[in-house]
Design an enzyme around this catalytic site. Structure first.
Site, short mmCIF file in Angstrom:
data_model
loop_
_atom_site.label_atom_id
_atom_site.label_comp_id
_atom_site.label_asym_id
_atom_site.label_seq_id
_atom_site.Cartn_x
_atom_site.Cartn_y
_atom_site.Cartn_z
CD GLU A 110 -2.74 -0.87 2.54
OE1 GLU A 110 -3.57 -1.74 2.74
OE2 GLU A 110 -2.56 0.11 3.30
CB CYS A 131 2.44 7.29 3.64
SG CYS A 131 2.71 6.06 4.91
CB CYS A 138 5.32 -5.44 9.81
SG CYS A 138 6.49 -4.70 10.98
CB CYS A 142 2.47 -2.92 16.70
SG CYS A 142 4.21 -2.45 16.65
CB CYS A 145 -0.14 -2.34 13.51
SG CYS A 145 0.44 -2.10 11.81
CG LEU A 242 7.78 6.37 23.22
CD1 LEU A 242 9.13 5.74 22.97
CD2 LEU A 242 7.96 7.76 23.83
CB CYS A 360 0.00 1.07 7.27
SG CYS A 360 0.46 0.52 8.90
N1 SAH Z 1 6.99 0.16 11.33
C1 SAH Z 1 7.23 1.54 11.48
C2 SAH Z 1 6.66 2.37 10.34
C3 SAH Z 1 5.34 1.94 9.81
S1 SAH Z 1 3.97 2.12 10.93
C4 SAH Z 1 6.73 2.04 12.81
O1 SAH Z 1 6.02 1.32 13.49
O2 SAH Z 1 7.07 3.17 13.15
C5 SAH Z 1 3.79 3.90 10.89
C6 SAH Z 1 2.99 4.47 12.04
O3 SAH Z 1 1.62 4.07 11.95
C7 SAH Z 1 3.49 3.99 13.37
O4 SAH Z 1 3.66 5.05 14.27
C8 SAH Z 1 2.39 3.07 13.80
O5 SAH Z 1 2.35 2.91 15.17
C9 SAH Z 1 1.17 3.73 13.23
N2 SAH Z 1 0.00 2.86 13.19
C10 SAH Z 1 -0.05 1.53 13.05
N3 SAH Z 1 -1.34 1.09 13.10
C11 SAH Z 1 -2.10 2.18 13.31
C12 SAH Z 1 -3.51 2.38 13.47
N4 SAH Z 1 -4.36 1.37 13.43
N5 SAH Z 1 -3.94 3.64 13.67
C13 SAH Z 1 -3.07 4.69 13.70
N6 SAH Z 1 -1.75 4.55 13.54
C14 SAH Z 1 -1.26 3.31 13.36
FE1 SF4 Z 2 5.18 -3.11 11.98
FE2 SF4 Z 2 2.78 -2.00 12.20
FE3 SF4 Z 2 4.37 -2.20 14.33
FE4 SF4 Z 2 5.02 -0.47 12.39
S1 SF4 Z 2 3.20 -0.38 13.71
S2 SF4 Z 2 6.38 -1.94 13.44
S3 SF4 Z 2 4.25 -1.61 10.60
S4 SF4 Z 2 3.48 -3.92 13.18
#
Ligand code: SAH
Ligand code: SF4
Length: 379
Positions: A110, A131, A138, A142, A145, A242, A360
């Site tokens: 994406e 973006c 990944c 997290c 996510c 963070l 994402c």
């Molecule tokens: N993996 C990297 C970059 C991709 S994610 C990282 O985690 O920083 C980019 C940002 O999107 C991160 O800050 C992540 O926490 C946030 N993100 C992920 N899922 C999300 C969601 N459902 N709503 C809002 N932000 C989200």
């Molecule tokens: Fe991976 Fe999503 Fe965590 Fe970023 S926020 S490190 S894309 S799992």
């Protein structure tokens, strides 16, 4: 919301040959070497780069100032577009566009374009940001996510990363504002795919002419990558995800925290700052009732105080299969208030494209679910 349009498949000929590697995998030095290898002067490589990164041309045949033999030799070995558009969604206000791009091996990534127009009250700037994704899925997983839910498939190549930025860069040259900012915040952990990510950074700076200070790499805290980045010749902006100021909570949200806990992560941030002179941005996705209390806001102030930082509070984009919701507006305001009163530079990210599931990983998931449903009903 505009319904998702499924683009017709682009055939191999239009793509310049599906099986061929994308020319975006080559660095600028690589393009010069290739030109020499093909029997032409090195400067022809710079001309190729100018066509690729500074024009809207999408075929070698149209690279008018190159000798015909070179155009043909390039077309026989490379394709220009690393991916074909599989689906596109446009937000109701038209300012956020998201594409699911199909990779040659069939998987999807994406890319999102966010246009920030001048607001009615005259504030804000007319600018456009892309973006990009750096991995399919990944490995960090997290808890909130959509990309994390997919697991990890593979790293993207430089050409596949830079190709995403080019998709919207070209588009924006015809529909301004022209893209000047690229954030590596799509699917995947960019610092776990360091070489390909920084290869794309180099092409965007030296090929497309973007300012290195307009490129932001976001990490969930992959320390080996942060250490390399501190010594990298391209001092991009660093954003650190963070999401919690205490180890227990952060470990449940960002499992990588068990390997690199907060004190170690923060030390790496201050080191990056000292070595590059760059202010670090901390991203904090606000999850209803999980990490959005005033007490946690005060703890966040405590751990970041005395450093030159920017905190970006992000309203969560809900993901249907995950048990998290966006914080209530009063909680966001109260959290923001604690940081403001403490004198921290803090912004609440403008919500972009919630109606097209701009978090994402969500469009990819939807396209795949629709494809599976289509297979299930097929006779
Ligand atoms: N993996 C990297 C970059 C991709 S994610 C990282 O985690 O920083 C980019 C940002 O999107 C991160 O800050 C992540 O926490 C946030 N993100 C992920 N899922 C999300 C969601 N459902 N709503 C809002 N932000 C989200
Ligand atoms: Fe991976 Fe999503 Fe965590 Fe970023 S926020 S490190 S894309 S799992």
């Amino acid at each position: 919301m505009t319904p998702i349009a499924l683009a017709p498949h682009v055939d191999g000929a239009e793509l310049g040959g599906e099986a061929l590697p994308p020319i975006g995998d080559l660095s600028l030095a690589g393009l010069r070497d290739l030109s020499v290898e093909m029997g032409h002067p090195a400067y022809r490589g710079d001309q190729v780069a100018a066509w690729l990164y500074r024009s809207t041309v999408r075929s070698f045949a149209d690279m008018g100032n190159l000798p015909m033999a070179l155009r043909q030799a390039l077309a026989a070995r490379f394709r220009i577009d690393a991916m074909a558009v599989e689906a596109e969604a446009v937000s109701a206000d038209g300012e956020t566009r998201k594409v699911a791009l199909r990779l040659p091996d069939g998987d999807l990534v994406e890319t999102v374009l966010m246009r920030y127009p001048v607001r009615d009250d005259g504030t804000g700037a007319e600018r456009a940001t892309v973006c990009v994704s750096t991995q399919v899925g990944c490995p960090v997983k997290c808890a909130f996510c959509a990309t994390g839910l997919m697991g990890f498939t593979r790293n993207l190549s430089t050409g596949e990363i830079v190709g995403q930025a080019l998709h919207f860069l070209r588009w924006s040259r015809e529909v301004p504002p022209v893209v000047r900012n690229v954030v590596f915040m799509g699917m995947g952990e960019p610092l776990m795919n360091y070489d390909a990510t920084m290869g794309a950074v180099a092409l965007l700076v030296e090929g497309a002419g973007l300012g290195v200070h307009r490129l932001t790499v976001s990490t969930s805290g992959w320390l080996p990558g942060m250490e390399r980045l501190a010594a990298d010749p391209f001092p991009v902006r660093l954003a650190v995800s963070l999401h919690a100021p205490v180890d227990d909570l952060r470990s449940t949200l960002v499992p990588l925290n068990r390997r690199f806990p907060l004190p170690v992560l923060l030390d790496a941030c201050w080191d990056y700052q000292a070595r590059t002179g760059r202010r670090v941005t901390f991203e904090y996705v606000l999850l209803d009732g999980v990490n959005d209390t005033p007490a946690l806001a005060r703890e966040l102030v405590r751990i970041l105080r005395n450093h030159d930082v920017h905190v970006n509070l992000i309203p969560m984009n809900p993901v249907s299969s995950l048990p998290f919701g966006a914080s209530r507006p009063e909680a966001v305001e109260a959290f923001h208030g604690v940081l403001r009163v403490a004198g921290m530079i803090c912004t609440v990210r403008r919500e972009m494209g919630r109606d097209i599931r701009a978090a994402c990983g969500q469009l990819r998931t939807e396209v795949r679910e629709r494809a599976r449903a289509a297979v299930a009903v097929a006779p």
